[in-house]
Design a protein around this motif. Structure first.
Motif, mmCIF file in Angstrom:
data_model
loop_
_atom_site.group_PDB
_atom_site.id
_atom_site.type_symbol
_atom_site.label_atom_id
_atom_site.label_comp_id
_atom_site.label_asym_id
_atom_site.label_seq_id
_atom_site.Cartn_x
_atom_site.Cartn_y
_atom_site.Cartn_z
ATOM 1 N N SER A 8 0.842 -1.237 0.158
ATOM 2 C CA SER A 8 0.109 -0.038 0.079
ATOM 3 C C SER A 8 0.865 1.267 0.042
ATOM 4 N N GLY A 9 0.628 2.238 -0.835
ATOM 5 C CA GLY A 9 1.329 3.454 -1.013
ATOM 6 C C GLY A 9 2.587 3.277 -1.625
ATOM 7 N N CYS A 10 2.690 2.109 -2.347
ATOM 8 C CA CYS A 10 4.018 2.199 -3.205
ATOM 9 C C CYS A 10 4.284 2.906 -4.433
ATOM 10 N N GLY A 11 3.091 3.353 -4.943
ATOM 11 C CA GLY A 11 2.883 4.129 -6.327
ATOM 12 C C GLY A 11 2.473 3.514 -7.201
ATOM 13 N N LYS A 12 1.525 2.423 -7.095
ATOM 14 C CA LYS A 12 0.876 1.699 -8.158
ATOM 15 C C LYS A 12 0.005 2.407 -9.142
ATOM 16 N N SER A 13 -1.055 3.246 -8.281
ATOM 17 C CA SER A 13 -1.793 4.113 -9.097
ATOM 18 C C SER A 13 -1.018 5.352 -9.805
ATOM 19 N N THR A 14 -0.050 5.923 -9.116
ATOM 20 C CA THR A 14 0.869 6.939 -9.660
ATOM 21 C C THR A 14 1.234 6.334 -11.106
ATOM 22 N N LEU A 15 1.659 5.007 -11.020
ATOM 23 C CA LEU A 15 2.349 4.649 -12.456
ATOM 24 C C LEU A 15 1.350 4.471 -13.238
ATOM 25 N N LEU A 16 0.211 3.889 -12.847
ATOM 26 C CA LEU A 16 -0.936 3.892 -13.767
ATOM 27 C C LEU A 16 -1.425 5.447 -14.379
ATOM 28 N N SER A 17 -1.474 6.100 -13.823
ATOM 29 C CA SER A 17 -1.795 7.494 -14.186
ATOM 30 C C SER A 17 -0.701 8.209 -15.012
ATOM 31 N N ILE A 18 0.487 7.464 -14.955
ATOM 32 C CA ILE A 18 1.483 8.156 -16.030
ATOM 33 C C ILE A 18 1.174 7.472 -17.186
ATOM 34 N N ILE A 19 0.950 6.058 -17.185
ATOM 35 C CA ILE A 19 0.783 5.202 -18.474
ATOM 36 C C ILE A 19 -0.586 5.925 -19.088
ATOM 37 N N ALA A 20 -1.653 6.494 -18.303
ATOM 38 C CA ALA A 20 -2.777 6.988 -19.013
ATOM 39 C C ALA A 20 -2.325 8.392 -19.409
ATOM 40 N N GLY A 21 -1.205 9.134 -19.123
ATOM 41 C CA GLY A 21 -1.020 10.647 -19.495
ATOM 42 C C GLY A 21 -1.560 11.333 -18.544
ATOM 43 N N LEU A 22 -2.153 11.140 -17.425
ATOM 44 C CA LEU A 22 -2.522 11.865 -16.458
ATOM 45 C C LEU A 22 -1.668 12.728 -15.731
ATOM 46 N N ILE A 23 -0.564 12.246 -15.524
ATOM 47 C CA ILE A 23 0.714 12.715 -14.692
ATOM 48 C C ILE A 23 1.958 12.481 -15.689
ATOM 49 N N LYS A 24 2.563 13.659 -15.874
ATOM 50 C CA LYS A 24 3.869 13.493 -16.306
ATOM 51 C C LYS A 24 4.883 13.055 -15.548
ATOM 52 N N PRO A 25 6.021 11.898 -15.997
ATOM 53 C CA PRO A 25 6.828 11.272 -14.999
ATOM 54 C C PRO A 25 8.032 12.660 -15.038
#
Length: 256
Positions: A44-61
């Motif tokens: 929990s809290g490791c960054g899974k959803s953040t990584l998915l948001s990056i793949i979706a283009g919602l967040i820029k790495p």
């Protein structure tokens, strides 16, 4: 790389906060093949959803690139279907109207696409509920409608972010079985973030296990089942299920 629909290259993600800089993701690279179902799992809290948001283009790495079908996601030219935890169906619109919402937003509400959406509803058991409102459907039916709303825009890839976690356990089992079957029948590629090991093992061709933050890839598992065990509910009863579960569990760094 030419045969991969998703390519993540050396993804890093750092956040600035009042306490300083926080590294969420550290040098993650992986690929996904067409029609493959891949799960991402970790503490929990490791960054899974953040990584998915990056793949979706919602967040820029902070650093790194994501390509979908050879196109840089930063160029915003890729059609991606995203399913969050809640179905997010609009309560004042009928199921049919909810399914067409993405088409309206993208300016693609053509006769052909509307017929495609209606055929999906009929094919997957919602034909008699097109003119009902979300409050009149069960949680499982609502989630099926949400998937059809995603499919009707003909996405290159489906991203599922804890898409079944809002459901009770029994409904979750049935819905994950339904959603998996629909995704496979429609020939779609899927990347799913989940904290549920059983869900990942029963649905995935590959499971990417992440470490604690900053997230790195710790291991990749490839659950294998006999051909007749072709849906998640059957796989949960396969003799190899527990072995696959335990291998993934041992790799997840959980502090108790």
């Amino acid at each position: 790389m030419r045969n991969d629909i998703v390519v993540c290259q050396n993804i890093f993600m750092k956040y600035q906060s009042a306490d300083g800089e926080t590294e969420a993701i550290k040098d993650i690279s992986f690929t996904v093949k067409p029609k493959e179902f891949v799960s991402i799992i970790g503490p929990s809290g490791c960054g899974k959803s953040t990584l998915l948001s990056i793949i979706a283009g919602l967040i820029k790495p902070t650093r790194g690139k994501v390509y979908i079908n050879g196109t840089d996601i930063a160029e915003n030219k890729v059609n991606i279907g995203y399913m969050p935890q809640k179905d997010s169906l609009l309560p004042f619109r009928t199921i049919r109207e909810n399914v067409f919402l993405g088409l309206e937003i993208q300016g693609k509400k053509t006769k052909e696409n509307m017929e495609y959406g209606e055929n999906l509803l009929k094919t997957y058991g919602l034909g008699d509920f097109m003119n009902k409102y979300p409050s009149q459907l069960s949680g499982g039916m609502r989630q099926r409608a949400a998937l059809i709303r995603t499919l009707v825009i003909r996405p290159e890839i489906l991203l599922l972010d804890e898409a079944f976690s809002a459901l009770d356990y029994q409904t979750r089992l049935a819905v994950s079985n339904d959603i998996y079957s629909i995704i496979k029948k429609e020939g779609k590629t899927a990347v799913m973030v989940t904290h549920d090991i059983s869900e990942a093992v029963s649905m995935s061709e590959r499971i990417i296990v992440l470490t604690n933050r900053p997230a790195e890839i710790k291991s990749i598992h490839k659950p294998r089942f006999d051909e007749e065990y072709d849906v998640p509910l059957k796989r949960r009863n396969h003799e190899a299920f527990r072995e696959h579960f335990n291998k993934v569990w041992r790799d997840i760094d959980v502090h108790i």
